[in-house]
Write a protein that holds these residues in place. Structure first.
Motif, PDB file in Angstrom:
ATOM      1  N   UNK A 206       0.955  -1.293  -0.009  1.00 44.81           N
ATOM      2  CA  UNK A 206      -0.009  -0.027  -0.025  1.00 44.81           C
ATOM      3  C   UNK A 206       0.754   1.378  -0.056  1.00 44.81           C
ATOM      4  N   UNK A 207       0.807   1.995  -1.173  1.00 47.43           N
ATOM      5  CA  UNK A 207       1.716   3.239  -1.206  1.00 47.43           C
ATOM      6  C   UNK A 207       0.634   4.350  -0.788  1.00 47.43           C
ATOM      7  N   UNK A 208       1.042   5.332   0.175  1.00 45.82           N
ATOM      8  CA  UNK A 208       0.442   6.470   0.689  1.00 45.82           C
ATOM      9  C   UNK A 208       1.132   7.793   0.621  1.00 45.82           C
ATOM     10  N   UNK A 209       0.624   8.747   0.129  1.00 42.35           N
ATOM     11  CA  UNK A 209       1.292   9.933   0.394  1.00 42.35           C
ATOM     12  C   UNK A 209       0.376  11.103   0.652  1.00 42.35           C
ATOM     13  N   UNK A 210       0.601  12.108   1.222  1.00 39.13           N
ATOM     14  CA  UNK A 210      -0.509  13.211   1.484  1.00 39.13           C
ATOM     15  C   UNK A 210       0.061  14.472   0.798  1.00 39.13           C
ATOM     16  N   UNK A 215      -1.790  20.510  -4.497  1.00 36.92           N
ATOM     17  CA  UNK A 215      -0.177  20.672  -4.540  1.00 36.92           C
ATOM     18  C   UNK A 215       0.160  19.357  -5.628  1.00 36.92           C
ATOM     19  N   UNK A 216       1.538  19.208  -5.945  1.00 37.92           N
ATOM     20  CA  UNK A 216       1.988  18.134  -6.787  1.00 37.92           C
ATOM     21  C   UNK A 216       1.905  16.966  -5.814  1.00 37.92           C
ATOM     22  N   UNK A 217       1.983  15.862  -6.243  1.00 37.63           N
ATOM     23  CA  UNK A 217       2.088  14.648  -5.499  1.00 37.63           C
ATOM     24  C   UNK A 217       3.202  14.544  -4.454  1.00 37.63           C
ATOM     25  N   UNK A 218       2.853  14.151  -3.224  1.00 36.46           N
ATOM     26  CA  UNK A 218       3.667  14.119  -2.112  1.00 36.46           C
ATOM     27  C   UNK A 218       4.720  13.001  -2.167  1.00 36.46           C
ATOM     28  N   UNK A 219       5.681  12.875  -1.270  1.00 33.75           N
ATOM     29  CA  UNK A 219       6.628  11.581  -1.226  1.00 33.75           C
ATOM     30  C   UNK A 219       5.704  10.694  -0.462  1.00 33.75           C
ATOM     31  N   UNK A 220       5.972   9.373  -1.197  1.00 36.02           N
ATOM     32  CA  UNK A 220       5.180   8.303  -0.642  1.00 36.02           C
ATOM     33  C   UNK A 220       5.846   7.178   0.100  1.00 36.02           C
ATOM     34  N   UNK A 241      -2.293   9.645   8.752  1.00 38.75           N
ATOM     35  CA  UNK A 241      -2.119  10.719  10.013  1.00 38.75           C
ATOM     36  C   UNK A 241      -0.832  10.805  10.271  1.00 38.75           C
ATOM     37  N   UNK A 242      -0.178   9.795  10.287  1.00 37.02           N
ATOM     38  CA  UNK A 242       1.522   9.883  10.964  1.00 37.02           C
ATOM     39  C   UNK A 242       1.984  11.064   9.869  1.00 37.02           C
ATOM     40  N   UNK A 243       1.866  10.684   8.493  1.00 29.25           N
ATOM     41  CA  UNK A 243       2.482  11.784   7.606  1.00 29.25           C
ATOM     42  C   UNK A 243       2.202  13.337   7.852  1.00 29.25           C
ATOM     43  N   UNK A 244       0.667  13.312   7.996  1.00 27.66           N
ATOM     44  CA  UNK A 244       0.111  14.799   8.341  1.00 27.66           C
ATOM     45  C   UNK A 244       1.024  15.204   9.537  1.00 27.66           C
ATOM     46  N   UNK A 245       1.226  14.430  10.566  1.00 29.67           N
ATOM     47  CA  UNK A 245       1.716  14.896  11.941  1.00 29.67           C
ATOM     48  C   UNK A 245       3.173  15.310  11.595  1.00 29.67           C
ATOM     49  N   UNK A 246       3.811  14.535  10.792  1.00 33.27           N
ATOM     50  CA  UNK A 246       5.330  14.835  10.670  1.00 33.27           C
ATOM     51  C   UNK A 246       5.286  16.133   9.921  1.00 33.27           C
ATOM     52  N   UNK A 247       4.630  16.367   8.682  1.00 34.24           N
ATOM     53  CA  UNK A 247       4.727  17.748   7.932  1.00 34.24           C
ATOM     54  C   UNK A 247       4.170  18.901   9.117  1.00 34.24           C
ATOM     55  N   UNK A 248       3.249  18.511   9.886  1.00 36.92           N
ATOM     56  CA  UNK A 248       2.799  19.938  10.560  1.00 36.92           C
ATOM     57  C   UNK A 248       3.792  20.076  11.674  1.00 36.92           C
TER      58      UNK A 248
END
Ligand code: ADP
Ligand code: MG
Length: 495
Positions: A206-210, A215-220, A241-248
């Motif tokens: 499962x490949x996930x990015x946010x 915006x252009x595609x994020x890193x997956x 949710x983990x990725x959003x937390x990291x970015x925020x």
């Protein structure tokens, strides 16, 4: 359309998902050897010299696996490549005796295709498929057999897989779940894969990015080997949710391979992009390219059964079944097969044509049969009531031998005992009473016994007709034909 997004402190994030589904091809022998693929055998009993990578052994292509790959491509409307190549994907691991996996890299057997997924709000969405390639499965390391040692089982080594790679077209856990559900349904309909996720015949990376909307595609990140539809949905939710937390928090997402732990409800890093393998792909010199002509593809196409979307459209368009019921019936191949069989048997038993009984048969299958099966924890495959037996019960309702009400009791006994409906109706004396003389006599008694209700009815309280019908049904233990009762009762009440 699902409007799934994740709220961060700085705004809403869109989730982008692409799936790589590994589907084990239903073939008796492996992709390049004659060893059996049967599930559940004693470890290392299904390993040929080719699978064990003994020196000098040469792979031989299993034609059935090629055919199933082509059929799967056709079933998703994909481009079929008449020329494709097997490559060696080199890496070192204990469960990979060759030291490389034979896969397809630059020239896969199937190119772009598309599936339509069905979402919970009734809408549909098209999800693109990038490619399907064929490859060998690896063996299995067993870490639970010995306190200090890892054992290796090579039974799975060399089993044929199709890797179905989607485009990054999904935007929510629901869409990803619906996509796996649809792919699973299609491969099971065509018999290319049994879709058994508990036994590992289907699993997904499962490949996930946010990204912020627009915006252009994020890193997956790629979550490896997720083995149920529920876990696919959960893993996406957790990872996004983990990725959003990291970015925020001001961080950036590293492209990583991760694993999902459903017990802890978290994903954790397996390796980063820097540690990624360099697979040094090159065409396998032991295998010629696969080439076939259009006639081969046409024959594969001709062998496809009616697919779930087409079946659903036919059930609605030709048989008048509601779209909701049709969707329920076609989702699982066994359910669809059961429905087709019971419909045919009902037509035989009643002499009625399909469209005049299909809706009632569908209601019975979905309401009564599926209800009982779910309650008993069974599946349609282990249903104690066969399509012929179900049809015989429905025929008794259709010809007025029993009422719909009584049929529910009869069905309960059938489900418990496996007896035929006709036998139960005979043994328990459940035949519907349609004899007007007998019913008339009962009506007369009931009217005589309830003068108050009669007076109220005649004074304009029309609804009391229900009371009298109820009394007649009670007196006949539900066996009076409701149509006949209504017909006889009204003139008598009206006086
Ligand atoms: P690789 O060959 O490294 O595995 P691919 O480009 O073939 O990479 O993509 C693998 C999977 O990742 C595909 O299913 C694709 O849809 C998905 N994918 C690619 N980019 C993204 C992204 N930015 N976000 C989510 N999924 C992605
Ligand atoms: Mg990949």
């Amino acid at each position: 359309m699902s409007n799934y997004s994740i709220q961060g402190a700085t705004g809403d994030f869109e989730v982008v998902i692409g799936l790589e589904i590994h589907a084990q091809i239903s073939s008796k022998a492996k992709l390049f050897s004659g060893a059996s693929t049967e599930f559940g055998a004693e470890p290392n009993t299904q390993v040929s010299l080719v699978d064990a990578a003994m020196p000098g052994m040469l792979p031989t292509i299993n034609g059935e696996c090629i055919r199933q790959g082509v059929r799967t491509g056709l079933a998703i409307g994909a481009q079929i490549n008449n020329f494709s190549v097997f490559d060696r994907k080199n890496y070192f691991y204990a469960d990979l005796p060759q030291g490389y996996q034979i896969s397809q890299f630059k020239h896969p057997i199937v190119g772009e295709g598309m599936v339509v997924v069905d979402l919970e709000d009734g809408s549909k969405k098209e999800i693109g498929v990038e490619r399907i390639h064929l490859e060998q499965d690896a063996g299995k390391s067993m870490h639970d057999q010995h306190p200090e040692l890892t054992y290796v089982d090579l039974n799975r080594t060399g089993v044929a897989l199709m890797e179905i790679v989607s485009k990054p077209d999904m935007r929510s856990p629901e869409e990803a779940g619906a996509y796996v559900t649809k792919i699973r349904s299609i491969v099971r309909y065509i018999g290319a894969c049994d879709g058994n996720m508990e036994q590992g015949s289907m699993r997904a990376d499962v490949n996930v990015s946010v990204r912020k909307h627009g915006d252009p595609l994020g890193t997956r990140c790629e979550i490896k080997n997720v083995n149920s539809i529920r876990f696919v949905r959960q893993a996406i939710e957790v990872e996004a949710n983990r990725q959003v937390d990291v970015i925020e928090a001001g961080g950036t997402i590293d492209q990583e391979t991760r694993s999902f732990d459903p017990v802890k409800g978290e994903t954790k890093s397996l390796r980063s992009k820097e540690e990624a393998h360099d697979y040094r792909y090159f065409p396998d010199p032991d295998l010629l390219p696969i080439e076939f002509d259009d006639a081969y593809v046409d024959a594969a196409r001709a062998s496809l059964p009616e697919l779930p979307d087409a079946k659903r459209a036919r059930l609605v368009g030709e048989l008048g079944i509601s779209d909701y019921n049709a969707a329920v019936l076609v989702a699982e191949k066994e359910n669809a097969d059961y429905f087709e069989a019971i419909l045919a048997a009902t037509m035989d038993a009643t002499g009625k044509d399909a469209s005049s009984v299909a809706t009632r048969v569908a209601n019975w299958v979905i309401g009564d049969l599926f209800g009982a099966i779910n309650k008993a924890g069974k599946t349609i495959a282990t249903s104690p009531v066969s399509p012929a037996q179900g049809a015989a019960l429905i025929a008794l309702i259709e010809d007025g031998t029993i009422s719909g009400r009584i049929a529910k009791d009869v069905f309960e006994i059938m489900f418990e005992t496996g007896k035929d409906a006709g036998v139960i109706v005979e043994e328990k004396g459940l035949k519907q009473v349609s004899d007007t003389g007998a019913i008339e006599a009962i009506i007369d008694e009931i009217i005589a016994a309830n003068p108050n209700q009669l007076a109220q009815y005649r004074a304009g309280k029309d609804k009391l007709i229900g009371f009298f019908v109820g009394q007649v049904m009670k007196a006949t233990q539900g066996k009076a034909n409701p149509g006949v009762v209504n017909q006889l009762l009204k003139p008598k009440l009206d006086g």
